[in-house]
Design a protein around this motif. Structure first.
Motif, mmCIF file in Angstrom:
data_model
loop_
_atom_site.group_PDB
_atom_site.id
_atom_site.type_symbol
_atom_site.label_atom_id
_atom_site.label_comp_id
_atom_site.label_asym_id
_atom_site.label_seq_id
_atom_site.Cartn_x
_atom_site.Cartn_y
_atom_site.Cartn_z
ATOM 1 N N CYS A 135 -13.724 31.474 28.233
ATOM 2 C CA CYS A 135 -13.260 31.782 26.879
ATOM 3 C C CYS A 135 -13.956 30.848 25.897
ATOM 4 C CB CYS A 135 -11.746 31.602 26.777
ATOM 5 S SG CYS A 135 -11.085 31.952 25.119
ATOM 6 N N VAL A 136 -14.536 31.428 24.869
ATOM 7 C CA VAL A 136 -15.208 30.649 23.834
ATOM 8 C C VAL A 136 -14.477 30.876 22.512
ATOM 9 C CG1 VAL A 136 -17.353 30.260 22.579
ATOM 10 C CG2 VAL A 136 -17.423 30.827 25.023
ATOM 11 N N ARG A 137 -14.096 29.794 21.892
ATOM 12 C CA ARG A 137 -13.335 29.884 20.654
ATOM 13 C C ARG A 137 -14.020 29.074 19.565
ATOM 14 N NH1 ARG A 137 -6.836 28.637 19.997
ATOM 15 N NH2 ARG A 137 -6.714 28.933 17.753
ATOM 16 N N ILE A 138 -14.142 29.662 18.388
ATOM 17 C CA ILE A 138 -14.687 28.971 17.217
ATOM 18 C C ILE A 138 -13.590 28.924 16.165
ATOM 19 C CG2 ILE A 138 -16.453 28.976 15.421
ATOM 20 C CD1 ILE A 138 -18.241 30.590 17.283
ATOM 21 N N ASN A 139 -13.326 27.743 15.641
ATOM 22 C CA ASN A 139 -12.303 27.566 14.611
ATOM 23 C C ASN A 139 -12.900 26.884 13.397
ATOM 24 O OD1 ASN A 139 -9.650 28.336 15.934
ATOM 25 N ND2 ASN A 139 -10.400 26.846 17.423
ATOM 26 N N SER A 140 -12.685 27.454 12.226
ATOM 27 C CA SER A 140 -13.099 26.764 11.008
ATOM 28 C C SER A 140 -12.017 25.766 10.607
ATOM 29 C CB SER A 140 -13.347 27.752 9.868
ATOM 30 O OG SER A 140 -12.138 28.372 9.470
ATOM 31 N N LYS A 141 -12.433 24.699 9.971
ATOM 32 C CA LYS A 141 -11.492 23.648 9.605
ATOM 33 C C LYS A 141 -10.444 24.128 8.617
ATOM 34 C CE LYS A 141 -11.341 18.962 7.711
ATOM 35 N NZ LYS A 141 -12.126 17.883 7.075
ATOM 36 N N ASP A 142 -10.838 25.061 7.715
ATOM 37 C CA ASP A 142 -9.897 25.537 6.699
ATOM 38 C C ASP A 142 -8.973 26.635 7.215
ATOM 39 O OD1 ASP A 142 -11.522 27.755 6.838
ATOM 40 O OD2 ASP A 142 -12.360 27.530 4.827
ATOM 41 N N GLY A 143 -9.127 27.049 8.475
ATOM 42 C CA GLY A 143 -8.236 28.043 9.058
ATOM 43 C C GLY A 143 -8.544 29.476 8.688
ATOM 44 N N ARG A 144 -9.604 29.718 7.932
ATOM 45 C CA ARG A 144 -9.918 31.086 7.504
ATOM 46 C C ARG A 144 -10.638 31.888 8.591
ATOM 47 N NH1 ARG A 144 -13.705 31.326 3.302
ATOM 48 N NH2 ARG A 144 -13.083 33.518 3.125
ATOM 49 N N PHE A 145 -11.431 31.218 9.410
ATOM 50 C CA PHE A 145 -12.238 31.925 10.399
ATOM 51 C C PHE A 145 -11.859 31.529 11.818
ATOM 52 C CE2 PHE A 145 -15.831 32.327 13.282
ATOM 53 C CZ PHE A 145 -16.207 33.641 13.069
ATOM 54 N N GLU A 146 -11.827 32.555 12.684
ATOM 55 C CA GLU A 146 -11.586 32.312 14.104
ATOM 56 C C GLU A 146 -12.286 33.408 14.903
ATOM 57 O OE1 GLU A 146 -7.727 31.382 16.837
ATOM 58 O OE2 GLU A 146 -7.674 33.235 15.654
ATOM 59 N N ALA A 147 -12.952 33.017 15.966
ATOM 60 C CA ALA A 147 -13.533 33.969 16.911
ATOM 61 C C ALA A 147 -13.097 33.549 18.304
ATOM 62 C CB ALA A 147 -15.058 33.991 16.806
ATOM 63 N N VAL A 148 -12.519 34.460 19.059
ATOM 64 C CA VAL A 148 -12.023 34.167 20.406
ATOM 65 C C VAL A 148 -12.484 35.273 21.327
ATOM 66 C CG1 VAL A 148 -10.007 33.651 21.831
ATOM 67 C CG2 VAL A 148 -9.984 33.072 19.408
ATOM 68 N N ASN A 149 -13.331 34.946 22.280
ATOM 69 C CA ASN A 149 -13.937 35.977 23.118
ATOM 70 C C ASN A 149 -14.191 35.493 24.532
ATOM 71 O OD1 ASN A 149 -14.610 38.095 20.919
ATOM 72 N ND2 ASN A 149 -15.313 36.138 20.094
ATOM 73 N N THR A 150 -14.117 36.438 25.493
ATOM 74 C CA THR A 150 -14.347 36.118 26.898
ATOM 75 C C THR A 150 -15.755 36.547 27.307
ATOM 76 O OG1 THR A 150 -12.000 36.385 27.433
ATOM 77 C CG2 THR A 150 -13.559 36.499 29.265
ATOM 78 N N TYR A 151 -16.454 35.641 27.977
ATOM 79 C CA TYR A 151 -17.782 35.902 28.513
ATOM 80 C C TYR A 151 -17.713 35.859 30.042
ATOM 81 C CZ TYR A 151 -19.522 34.987 23.778
ATOM 82 O OH TYR A 151 -19.754 35.035 22.426
ATOM 83 N N ALA A 152 -18.659 36.530 30.685
ATOM 84 C CA ALA A 152 -18.704 36.564 32.146
ATOM 85 C C ALA A 152 -19.998 35.919 32.621
ATOM 86 C CB ALA A 152 -18.610 37.998 32.649
#
Length: 266
Positions: free
Chosen positions: A108-125
């Protein structure tokens, strides 16, 4: 500061972190998305608060062993110049699957912006035979240009997104301009602006974490810079335990992280 390390409200997070020595090595392989995993991301007008504690575990610049160094002057991993939103890992843990099991290993790869506006959460194989190498988790989203303007961190965890897992691999922004030398671990903590420290092993001393909160912060407010050479003396069977203490109004919370050093030796 009056840190009471015996406070009873303790949560243990065991994160196995493997670190190698070259960002270029991590660009050899691009890992595919899991076949049944849709790419999920959001970009909101307003930020969202997160209930998670560890928001990012990344590799970044370190102070070395300079007397009187101030980690506030060290560029944080969320602010390194980058030309891509791809997330790279320098080394992956060896596959722990049973003999004969050739099923790809999910991450699982997760990207979080500090201001809380952006998030990407995805599973890779990741194919079993690649689990001892580095590689890149390519960003497939629609907000590359927006993300490039944000302070953001990445978190790579073994297992599918949503699963409870105890295995985390430190990451970098692909093509980030930080050089090839791995110097420090940057851990980003959601401590709601409260004072935070990090303690390696059973060391009576501690490393104060930077308060990186500002008016727009909703995701992480503390950045802990842990030089690798401060972790090595505390290794036991190839691992180092880090404990993070967060002072809150009603007491103190502690969070433990088990770090697996690069060679995994004793």
């Amino acid at each position: 500061m009056g840190w009471n390390r015996r406070f009873g409200n303790s949560v243990k997070l065991t994160l196995s972190l493997l670190i190698a020595g070259s960002v270029a090595h991590a660009q050899i392989v691009e890992f595919p998305l899991a076949q049944d995993g849709a790419y999920y991301e959001r970009l909101d007008e307003w930020g969202r608060v997160s209930g998670d504690i560890v928001m990012g575990v990344m590799i970044g610049p370190g102070p070395g062993r300079v007397e009187g160094w101030e980690d506030r002057k060290i560029p944080l991993a969320d602010d390194l110049p980058r030309s891509t939103a791809d997330v790279a890992v320098l080394h992956l843990p060896p596959a722990s699957s049973e003999p004969g099991n050739t099923e790809p290993r999910p991450y699982c790869v997760r990207i979080n912006s500090k201001d809380g506006r952006f998030e990407a959460v995805n599973t890779y194989a990741i194919a079993t035979e690649l689990t001892a190498t580095g590689g890149v988790f390519p960003y497939h989203g629609e907000y590359r240009k927006d993300l490039d303007k944000m302070l953001a961190v990445s978190l790579v965890k073994a297992g599918r997104c949503g699963d409870r897992t105890e295995l985390v691999v430190p990451s970098v922004w692909r093509e980030s301009n930080q050089g090839d030398k791995v110097e420090a671990l940057h851990v980003f903590i959601n401590s709601a602006g409260n004072p935070t420290i990090a303690v390696p092993g059973s060391d009576p001393g501690y490393v104060p974490c930077n308060d990186v909160s500002d008016a727009s912060t909703l995701k992480y407010t503390a950045a802990c810079i842990l030089p690798l050479d401060t972790l090595t003396p505390h290794r036991r069977d190839g691992r180092v335990t880090l404990t993070f203490y967060v002072t809150r109004s009603l007491g103190e919370e502690s969070f433990e992280i088990d770090v697996v050093l690069p060679d995994g030796g004793g």
